[in-house]
Design a protein around this motif. Structure first.
Motif, PDB file in Angstrom:
ATOM      1  N   TYR A  30       0.839  -1.198   0.000  1.00 37.81           N
ATOM      2  CA  TYR A  30       0.000   0.000   0.000  1.00 37.81           C
ATOM      3  C   TYR A  30       0.875   1.249   0.000  1.00 37.81           C
ATOM      4  N   PRO A  31       1.250   1.704  -1.196  1.00 36.39           N
ATOM      5  CA  PRO A  31       2.110   2.891  -1.254  1.00 36.39           C
ATOM      6  C   PRO A  31       1.343   4.156  -0.899  1.00 36.39           C
ATOM      7  N   SER A  32       2.071   5.196  -0.587  1.00 37.17           N
ATOM      8  CA  SER A  32       1.509   6.542  -0.528  1.00 37.17           C
ATOM      9  C   SER A  32       1.650   7.158  -1.908  1.00 37.17           C
ATOM     10  N   PHE A  34       1.361  10.679  -4.525  1.00 37.58           N
ATOM     11  CA  PHE A  34       1.587  12.119  -4.501  1.00 37.58           C
ATOM     12  C   PHE A  34       1.414  12.707  -5.906  1.00 37.58           C
ATOM     13  N   LEU A  46       5.062  19.872  -3.465  1.00 41.48           N
ATOM     14  CA  LEU A  46       3.944  18.967  -3.297  1.00 41.48           C
ATOM     15  C   LEU A  46       2.640  19.692  -3.592  1.00 41.48           C
ATOM     16  N   LYS A  49      -1.538  14.789  -1.674  1.00 39.92           N
ATOM     17  CA  LYS A  49      -1.127  13.413  -1.435  1.00 39.92           C
ATOM     18  C   LYS A  49      -2.269  12.615  -0.831  1.00 39.92           C
ATOM     19  N   THR A  51      -2.551   8.722   1.452  1.00 41.04           N
ATOM     20  CA  THR A  51      -1.729   7.678   2.044  1.00 41.04           C
ATOM     21  C   THR A  51      -2.415   6.340   2.173  1.00 41.04           C
ATOM     22  N   LYS A  52      -3.730   6.270   1.900  1.00 45.17           N
ATOM     23  CA  LYS A  52      -4.393   4.977   1.925  1.00 45.17           C
ATOM     24  C   LYS A  52      -5.558   4.962   0.944  1.00 45.17           C
ATOM     25  N   SER A  93       5.541   6.459  -2.917  1.00 48.18           N
ATOM     26  CA  SER A  93       6.574   5.965  -2.022  1.00 48.18           C
ATOM     27  C   SER A  93       5.994   4.801  -1.245  1.00 48.18           C
ATOM     28  N   ARG A  94       6.852   3.801  -1.017  1.00 48.56           N
ATOM     29  CA  ARG A  94       6.336   2.573  -0.422  1.00 48.56           C
ATOM     30  C   ARG A  94       5.984   2.762   1.041  1.00 48.56           C
ATOM     31  N   SER A  95       6.939   3.315   1.790  1.00 50.91           N
ATOM     32  CA  SER A  95       6.672   3.486   3.222  1.00 50.91           C
ATOM     33  C   SER A  95       7.758   4.379   3.766  1.00 50.91           C
ATOM     34  N   SER A  96       8.109   4.205   4.984  1.00 51.21           N
ATOM     35  CA  SER A  96       9.121   5.045   5.600  1.00 51.21           C
ATOM     36  C   SER A  96      10.481   4.369   5.508  1.00 51.21           C
ATOM     37  N   SER A 100      11.267   4.946   1.601  1.00 56.61           N
ATOM     38  CA  SER A 100      10.545   6.208   1.537  1.00 56.61           C
ATOM     39  C   SER A 100      10.865   7.011   0.291  1.00 56.61           C
ATOM     40  N   LYS A 101      11.795   6.519  -0.527  1.00 56.24           N
ATOM     41  CA  LYS A 101      12.130   7.267  -1.731  1.00 56.24           C
ATOM     42  C   LYS A 101      10.910   7.393  -2.625  1.00 56.24           C
ATOM     43  N   LEU A 102      10.866   8.485  -3.382  1.00 57.08           N
ATOM     44  CA  LEU A 102       9.794   8.717  -4.333  1.00 57.08           C
ATOM     45  C   LEU A 102      10.164   8.115  -5.689  1.00 57.08           C
TER      46      LEU A 102
END
Lengths: 114, 114
Positions: A30-32, A34, A46, A49, A51-52, A93-96, A100-102
């Motif tokens: 579940y990526p975030s 943007f 930005l 965005k 996130t879910k 981005s995948r997660s932290s 966390s890279k975009l």
């Protein structure tokens, strides 16, 4: 791997026209998601965005809804202005931490005529 | 709040020369990224730091590119020797730790290799 696909551009619209910029993604989990915008002569910033799944991001009249079933995050605006002329990038981005890279799409140039 | 600072804004060098770019992230941001943006494409991650440690440099051409982040704050990206295909905009970004966290970008350094 992760990837983002944006519709081909450029896009030219008249002021007050409706805008849709398509974005689909490929990622596990579940990526975030943007949308970044780059105005002429400025850096990336930005725009919105989410996130879910089913979240709607919104800012400056722009909206995008995180659709997991279609793996999409399309950008919309009901009435564009000349000042919206810019390059728009969809990203995930995948997660932290290390993930966390975009990952960006190629970007699309929007030109709005008066 | 001060943004991400980068210098220089523009640089023109001949192939086989060396060049260095500097980045000062937003105060308190643990994560720092260097992206390469070739004309007509989306930014591509070169390296990601978490404080002063590297967490992802999988796409950094290590035979010619190097980067460091001293004391977990400022960072320098170096290219030696440069090739024509290194002509691009080099973007620095920083963010807090955390899922879905926004990355803030500097204005970038436009490198032209002739």
């Amino acid at each position: 791997g992760n990837s983002v696909t944006q519709m081909e551009g450029p896009v030219t619209l008249s002021e007050e026209a409706f805008l849709t910029i398509n974005c689909t993604y490929t990622a596990t989990g579940y990526p975030s998601l943007f949308w970044y915008v780059q105005y002429p002569g400025e850096g990336l910033q930005l725009l919105l965005k989410a996130t879910k799944a089913d979240d709607k991001g919104s800012n400056k009249g722009f909206e995008a809804t995180y659709r997991k079933e279609t793996t999409s995050f399309h950008l919309e605006k009901g009435s564009v202005q000349v000042s919206d002329s810019a390059v728009y990038f969809c990203a995930l981005s995948r997660s932290s931490g290390a993930n966390s890279k975009l990952t960006f799409g190629k970007g699309i140039t929007l030109s709005v005529r008066p | 709040e001060a943004g991400v600072a980068q210098s220089p804004r523009y640089k023109i060098i001949e192939k086989r020369q060396s060049v260095a770019f500097w980045c000062n992230p937003i105060s308190g941001h643990a994560t720092l990224y260097w992206y390469q943006q070739i004309l007509g494409q989306g930014p591509k991650l070169l390296i990601q730091f978490q404080n002063n440690g590297v967490v992802d440099d999988s796409q950094l051409p290590k035979d010619r590119f190097s980067a460091e982040r001293l004391k977990g704050v400022d960072s320098t990206l170096k290219i030696q020797p440069a090739k024509l295909e290194d002509s691009a905009v080099y973007l620095c970004a920083s963010s807090f730790e955390g899922r879905g966290t926004e990355a803030f970008f500097g204005q970038g350094t436009r490198l032209t290799v002739v």
